[in-house]
Design an enzyme around this catalytic site. Structure first.
Site, PDB file in Angstrom:
ATOM      1  CG  ASP A  36      -1.869   1.222   1.225  1.00 50.53           C
ATOM      2  OD1 ASP A  36      -2.302   1.620   0.131  1.00 50.53           O
ATOM      3  OD2 ASP A  36      -2.168   1.773   2.300  1.00 50.53           O
ATOM      4  CB  SER A  37       0.129   4.761  -0.853  1.00 46.60           C
ATOM      5  OG  SER A  37      -1.055   4.874  -0.073  1.00 46.60           O
TER       6      SER A  37
ATOM      7  CE1 TYR B 176       2.636   5.851  -3.481  1.00 46.76           C
ATOM      8  CE2 TYR B 176       1.317   4.033  -4.331  1.00 46.76           C
ATOM      9  CZ  TYR B 176       2.523   4.520  -3.866  1.00 46.76           C
ATOM     10  OH  TYR B 176       3.609   3.686  -3.786  1.00 46.76           O
ATOM     11  N   GLY B 177      -2.930   9.502  -3.672  1.00 49.52           N
ATOM     12  CA  GLY B 177      -4.172  10.018  -4.257  1.00 49.52           C
ATOM     13  C   GLY B 177      -4.098  11.434  -4.782  1.00 49.52           C
TER      14      GLY B 177
ATOM     15  CB  CYS C 275      -3.264   0.782  -2.509  1.00 48.86           C
ATOM     16  SG  CYS C 275      -3.248   2.522  -2.990  1.00 48.86           S
ATOM     17  CG  ASN C 276      -9.738   1.177  -2.913  1.00 46.95           C
ATOM     18  OD1 ASN C 276     -10.646   0.492  -3.362  1.00 46.95           O
ATOM     19  ND2 ASN C 276      -9.458   1.213  -1.628  1.00 46.95           N
ATOM     20  CB  THR C 277      -4.918   5.174  -5.463  1.00 45.90           C
ATOM     21  OG1 THR C 277      -5.860   5.921  -4.690  1.00 45.90           O
ATOM     22  CG2 THR C 277      -4.283   6.079  -6.493  1.00 45.90           C
TER      23      THR C 277
ATOM     24  CB  CYS D  67      -9.406   5.309   0.451  1.00 48.07           C
ATOM     25  SG  CYS D  67      -7.715   5.552   1.074  1.00 48.07           S
ATOM     26  CB  THR D  68      -6.992   0.266   2.021  1.00 47.24           C
ATOM     27  OG1 THR D  68      -5.805   0.981   1.639  1.00 47.24           O
ATOM     28  CG2 THR D  68      -7.450  -0.628   0.889  1.00 47.24           C
ATOM     29  CG  HIS D  69      -5.177   5.292   4.322  1.00 46.89           C
ATOM     30  ND1 HIS D  69      -4.782   4.985   3.027  1.00 46.89           N
ATOM     31  CD2 HIS D  69      -4.029   5.512   5.017  1.00 46.89           C
ATOM     32  CE1 HIS D  69      -3.452   5.025   2.960  1.00 46.89           C
ATOM     33  NE2 HIS D  69      -2.976   5.348   4.153  1.00 46.89           N
TER      34      HIS D  69
END
Length: 265
Positions: free
Chosen positions: A7-8, A39-40, A70-72, A182-184
């Protein structure tokens, strides 16, 4: 052989949390690209470069599968990654389809919250266009939540103030489902619930991604007999500081707390 998670930043821990539930006997490498998060808000080309650097590093660790948690990163690079590496690569996307199906029946709207880059991606727009026949989906970028998480700042007062400000032009009562794209964002489920009420559904792709990982490994006869160990890397550097490792593991406790509060309803 281990399973790589990328992930970012620390958002991918929400996916790893679900994976460990269904695959407790695997060993994991978690790679957070903390030097380059978030990243977004960056250019697509730059982000793709970061993603490939991370994937190359994880490939050098002799992993048997890679989860792009990470979705992005999934929306930008998963097809290219699959063409370049010979191990299975599992991604995560905003869980729009189940949200739309549910809200169509209930005559409610869907709010997708994610990063700017995810919401701008053609892949996301095509997904919504294909299934949102009743124009139910609204979208909102919430980059501030990524910053809160990366700073390990889970102060509910601050988060609710931020969310209230970002959502000030929305009629919250019209939403039946929030898609955490978003995974956050699963770290902040309780804050969303305080604003939208306990009846609103919150869906993330984490559970589905974990199940897909298990299916892929089972189909390839690669289910492990490990101990559930996790090795952490920040942008290619192994984390050996026990204080930092404890901070990462504390994230699982935060997720436990959000799940307990939802079971209570």
């Amino acid at each position: 052989m281990k399973i790589g998670f990328f992930d970012s930043g620390i958002g991918g821990m929400t996916v790893l949390y679900e994976a460990i539930k269904v695959l407790p006997y695997e060993d994991y490498i978690f790679y957070a690209d903390t030097l380059n998060v978030p990243y977004g808000e960056k250019s697509k080309g730059k982000v793709k470069e970061y993603i490939f650097n991370a994937a190359e590093f994880l490939a050098s660790q002799n992993i048997k599968a890679l989860v792009i948690a990470c979705n992005t990163a999934t929306s930008i690079a998963i097809e290219d990654l699959r063409r370049n590496f010979d191990f299975p690569i599992i991604g995560i996307e905003p869980a729009v389809k189940p949200a739309i199906n549910k809200c169509t029946e209930e005559r409610k709207r869907v709010l997708v919250v994610a990063t700017n880059l995810t919401l701008k991606e053609e892949k996301f727009h095509n997904l919504v266009k294909e299934i949102d026949h009743h124009d139910l989906v609204d979208c909102l970028a919430l980059p501030g939540l990524v910053e809160f998480a990366e700073n390990f700042d889970f102060s509910e007062d601050k988060i609710i103030k931020y969310l209230k400000n970002e959502l000030s032009s929305f009629d919250l009562k019209q939403y039946g489902t929030i898609v955490l794209g978003c995974t956050h964002f699963p770290f902040f489920k309780n804050s969303f619930e305080k604003l939208f009420g306990i009846k609103v559904d919150m869906i993330s792709g984490s559970v589905g991604t974990a199940k897909q990982l298990k299916k892929v490994l089972a189909d390839r006869n690669q289910l492990g007999k490990g101990s559930g160990s996790i090795t952490f890397f920040n942008s290619g550097h192994k984390i050996v500081d026990q204080e930092v490792i404890s901070k990462y593991k504390r994230l699982f406790e935060i997720l436990d707390e959000t799940q307990r509060s939802h079971v209570g309803h």
